[in-house]
Design a protein around this motif. Structure first.
Motif, mmCIF file in Angstrom:
data_model
loop_
_atom_site.group_PDB
_atom_site.id
_atom_site.type_symbol
_atom_site.label_atom_id
_atom_site.label_comp_id
_atom_site.label_asym_id
_atom_site.label_seq_id
_atom_site.Cartn_x
_atom_site.Cartn_y
_atom_site.Cartn_z
ATOM 1 N N ILE A 32 0.823 -1.302 0.030
ATOM 2 C CA ILE A 32 0.010 0.004 -0.069
ATOM 3 C C ILE A 32 1.011 1.342 -0.130
ATOM 4 N N MET A 33 1.887 1.145 0.518
ATOM 5 C CA MET A 33 2.812 2.349 0.654
ATOM 6 C C MET A 33 3.754 2.732 -0.668
ATOM 7 N N ASP A 34 3.612 1.640 -1.312
ATOM 8 C CA ASP A 34 4.153 1.623 -2.718
ATOM 9 C C ASP A 34 3.176 2.552 -3.623
ATOM 10 N N LEU A 35 2.053 2.111 -3.545
ATOM 11 C CA LEU A 35 0.766 2.679 -4.169
ATOM 12 C C LEU A 35 0.598 4.246 -3.509
ATOM 13 N N ILE A 36 0.696 4.427 -2.549
ATOM 14 C CA ILE A 36 0.687 5.834 -1.894
ATOM 15 C C ILE A 36 1.470 6.544 -2.830
ATOM 16 N N ALA A 37 2.939 5.913 -2.765
ATOM 17 C CA ALA A 37 4.021 6.894 -3.269
ATOM 18 C C ALA A 37 3.683 6.941 -4.947
ATOM 19 N N SER A 38 2.954 6.159 -5.456
ATOM 20 C CA SER A 38 2.608 6.395 -6.811
ATOM 21 C C SER A 38 1.564 7.319 -7.149
ATOM 22 N N GLY A 39 1.069 7.918 -5.927
ATOM 23 C CA GLY A 39 0.046 8.809 -6.288
ATOM 24 C C GLY A 39 -1.257 8.515 -6.453
ATOM 25 N N MET A 40 -1.531 7.201 -5.914
ATOM 26 C CA MET A 40 -2.924 6.719 -5.791
ATOM 27 C C MET A 40 -3.656 7.141 -4.724
ATOM 28 N N ASN A 41 -5.094 7.325 -4.762
ATOM 29 C CA ASN A 41 -6.079 7.825 -3.733
ATOM 30 C C ASN A 41 -6.475 6.482 -3.137
ATOM 31 N N ASN A 42 -7.241 6.514 -2.051
ATOM 32 C CA ASN A 42 -7.661 5.394 -1.364
ATOM 33 C C ASN A 42 -8.806 4.477 -2.255
ATOM 34 N N GLN A 43 -9.503 5.145 -2.940
ATOM 35 C CA GLN A 43 -10.276 4.319 -3.845
ATOM 36 C C GLN A 43 -9.491 3.665 -4.780
ATOM 37 N N GLN A 44 -8.642 4.264 -5.522
ATOM 38 C CA GLN A 44 -7.850 3.421 -6.411
ATOM 39 C C GLN A 44 -6.811 2.421 -5.748
ATOM 40 N N ILE A 45 -6.368 2.395 -4.703
ATOM 41 C CA ILE A 45 -5.888 1.498 -3.773
ATOM 42 C C ILE A 45 -6.507 0.106 -3.299
ATOM 43 N N ALA A 46 -7.923 0.744 -3.051
ATOM 44 C CA ALA A 46 -8.775 -0.195 -2.769
ATOM 45 C C ALA A 46 -9.094 -1.297 -3.826
ATOM 46 N N ALA A 47 -9.466 -0.530 -4.886
ATOM 47 C CA ALA A 47 -9.637 -1.217 -6.246
ATOM 48 C C ALA A 47 -8.365 -2.295 -6.619
ATOM 49 N N ASN A 55 -3.366 4.357 8.635
ATOM 50 C CA ASN A 55 -3.069 4.798 9.753
ATOM 51 C C ASN A 55 -1.706 4.303 10.584
ATOM 52 N N ARG A 56 -1.781 2.948 10.441
ATOM 53 C CA ARG A 56 -0.606 2.310 10.893
ATOM 54 C C ARG A 56 0.843 2.442 10.193
ATOM 55 N N ILE A 57 0.627 2.813 8.902
ATOM 56 C CA ILE A 57 1.781 2.974 8.063
ATOM 57 C C ILE A 57 2.423 4.454 8.469
ATOM 58 N N PHE A 58 1.404 5.358 8.817
ATOM 59 C CA PHE A 58 1.883 6.674 9.174
ATOM 60 C C PHE A 58 2.767 6.669 10.395
ATOM 61 N N ALA A 59 1.809 5.720 11.314
ATOM 62 C CA ALA A 59 2.492 5.694 12.934
ATOM 63 C C ALA A 59 4.061 5.184 12.744
ATOM 64 N N LYS A 60 3.996 4.137 11.874
ATOM 65 C CA LYS A 60 5.498 3.567 11.716
ATOM 66 C C LYS A 60 6.571 4.301 11.150
ATOM 67 N N LEU A 61 5.891 5.304 10.173
ATOM 68 C CA LEU A 61 6.875 6.019 9.332
ATOM 69 C C LEU A 61 7.040 7.430 9.787
ATOM 70 N N HIS A 62 6.424 7.552 11.366
ATOM 71 C CA HIS A 62 6.260 8.943 12.001
ATOM 72 C C HIS A 62 6.234 10.182 10.887
ATOM 73 N N SER A 63 4.803 9.860 10.169
ATOM 74 C CA SER A 63 4.390 10.845 9.229
ATOM 75 C C SER A 63 3.134 11.307 9.565
ATOM 76 N N THR A 64 2.684 12.467 9.109
ATOM 77 C CA THR A 64 1.532 13.058 9.298
ATOM 78 C C THR A 64 0.522 13.240 8.044
ATOM 79 N N SER A 65 1.353 12.985 6.808
ATOM 80 C CA SER A 65 0.723 13.284 5.586
ATOM 81 C C SER A 65 1.312 12.268 4.683
ATOM 82 N N ARG A 66 0.485 12.141 3.389
ATOM 83 C CA ARG A 66 0.864 11.325 2.333
ATOM 84 C C ARG A 66 2.241 11.512 1.741
ATOM 85 N N SER A 67 2.513 12.844 1.752
ATOM 86 C CA SER A 67 3.435 13.214 1.051
ATOM 87 C C SER A 67 4.810 13.129 1.785
#
Length: 320
Positions: A261-276, A290-302
Motif C-alpha cells: 500500500i505504501m508503494d501505491l501511495i508513493a505512486s500517487g494513488m488515492n484510497n479508492q484506487q488503492i482499494a480497487a 493509519n498504521r503506516i503513518f505511525a510506523k513512518l512517523h509521518s502526518t501526511s501522504r507526501s
C-alpha cells in the motif's frame, strides 16, 4: 368441392416447422479465455473474480510461476495470458518467449524498472501494466484489446519506451537483475519452443540467449524439476552498478501488505484506487494507512512517500 384446410393454420397434432434461419445473424459470441499467472494467491483470486465477472471473459486457469503458466497455456490454449514478472522457480521474463508462441501476453506486475519493461517487450509481450496505474475497467479493456493485437501500457511502461527511443546510443540489450531471465530458469523445467502456433512480430526480432531447441519433447518431468532451482532476484535495489543504494525500508517494519500500500501511495494513488487495486475495502485501506503513518512517523501522504522513496532529509537515517 370439399373445403381445403387453411395453410396458415396448424393441423392439430402436427409438428411445427422450425422458424426460418436468418443468414445474416451474427454467430454466438465466444468468451475470451484467459490464464492468470501471479505468485500472490490474493492477486490471482482478485484478478480471476474481476475478469470472470464480465460476460465475455472466462479465466480458464491460474498459475503461480512461469512453468505452471506454460503448462496451463499449452493445455488450455487461451486467448490471452496475464503474466507477472517476479515469480519463484521460472520467472515471467524467462517464460515469456515460450508463452507468446501460444497466446498474446499482457504483463501485469509491480515491476516498473525500465530495463524490465524494455526486455519484456523485446521478448514479445503485447502490453505492460504496472499495478496502481490502472482501474478495473482499464484492465478489462486491455485484456480485450491485447487479444486483437492492440497494445496497452500504463504511464511507467510508456515512459520506459520513450526512454528507449531517446537513447540512440544505448546498448542492444540492457542488463537485467541477477538470475532474472536466465536460460536455465525456463529450460530446467522442460519448457519447449516446439508445437506453438502464436508468434507475434515482436518475438521475431528478439535476439536473447534462450535456447530454441525443444527440451524433452515439450514435457515437464520431475527429474528436470529437481535439477535446477533458479536464483530469481526479489529486490529492485542494486540492479545496475552505479545507481544509488535504495533507502533501508526494513527499518520501518511494515508488513507485506503495508509495504504494498505504501508503494501505491508513493505512486500517487488515492484510497479508492488503492482499494480497487488490492481488492480490499476503503475502510481497510484507511486502517492500513493509519498504521503506516505511525510506523513512518509521518502526518501526511507526501511526508510518508518522501521517506519511503528516500527523498526525505532523514530517509537514510534511523527513525530515532
Amino acid at each position: 368441392m370439399p373445403d381445403l384446410p387453411d395453410p396458415t393454420t396448424a393441423h392439430p397434432g402436427a409438428s411445427q416447422p422450425p422458424p426460418p434461419q436468418n443468414p445474416f445473424a451474427a454467430p454466438p459470441t465466444q468468451r475470451l479465455r484467459v490464464v492468470v499467472a501471479d505468485d500472490n494467491p490474493v492477486v490471482r483470486a482478485g484478478l480471476t473474480a474481476l475478469l470472470s465477472g464480465r460476460a465475455d471473459i472466462e479465466v480458464v486457469a491460474e498459475a503461480a510461476d512461469g512453468r505452471q503458466a506454460y503448462e496451463a497455456a499449452h493445455q488450455h490454449r487461451p486467448d490471452v495470458v496475464l503474466l507477472d514478472v517476479r515469480m519463484p522457480g521460472v520467472d515471467g521474463i524467462s517464460a515469456l518467449p515460450y508463452l507468446v508462441r501460444i497466446a498474446p501476453v499482457l504483463m501485469l506486475t509491480y515491476s516498473r524498472e525500465s530495463e524490465i519493461v524494455q526486455e519484456a517487450l523485446r521478448r514479445g509481450a503485447g502490453g505492460y501494466l504496472v499495478h496502481g496505474e490502472f482501474t478495473a475497467d482499464q484492465l478489462v479493456d486491455a485484456v480485450r484489446d491485447i487479444r486483437e493485437g492492440r497494445p496497452h501500457f500504463t504511464p511507467t511502461a510508456a515512459g520506459a519506451l520513450l526512454t528507449q527511443l531517446r537513447q540512440s546510443q544505448a546498448p542492444a540489450s540492457p542488463s537485467l537483475p541477477e538470475g532474472l531471465g536466465e536460460s536455465t530458469s525456463a529450460t530446467a523445467y522442460g519448457i519447449s519452443n516446439s508445437g506453438h502456433s502464436h508468434t507475434p512480430p515482436q518475438q521475431r526480432s528478439w535476439t536473447g540467449n534462450l535456447p530454441t531447441r525443444p527440451i524433452g519433447g515439450g514435457s515437464v518431468s520431475s527429474e528436470n524439476l529437481s535439477q535446477v532451482q533458479p536464483d530469481v532476484a526479489q529486490s529492485s535495489s542494486g540492479w545496475t552498478s552505479g545507481r544509488p543504494a535504495a533507502p533501508d525500508r526494513s527499518r520501518f517494519q511494515l508488513s507485506t501488505r503495508e509495504a504494498e500500500i505504501m508503494d501505491l501511495i508513493a505512486s500517487g494513488m488515492n484510497n479508492q484506487q488503492i482499494a480497487a487495486t488490492c481488492f480490499i475495502s476503503e475502510k481497510t485501506v484507511k486502517n492500513h494507512i493509519n498504521r503506516i503513518f505511525a510506523k513512518l512517523h509521518s502526518t501526511s501522504r507526501s511526508e510518508a512517500a518522501a521517506k519511503w522513496i528516500g527523498t526525505a532529509p532523514d530517509a537514510h537515517r534511523g527513525l530515532g
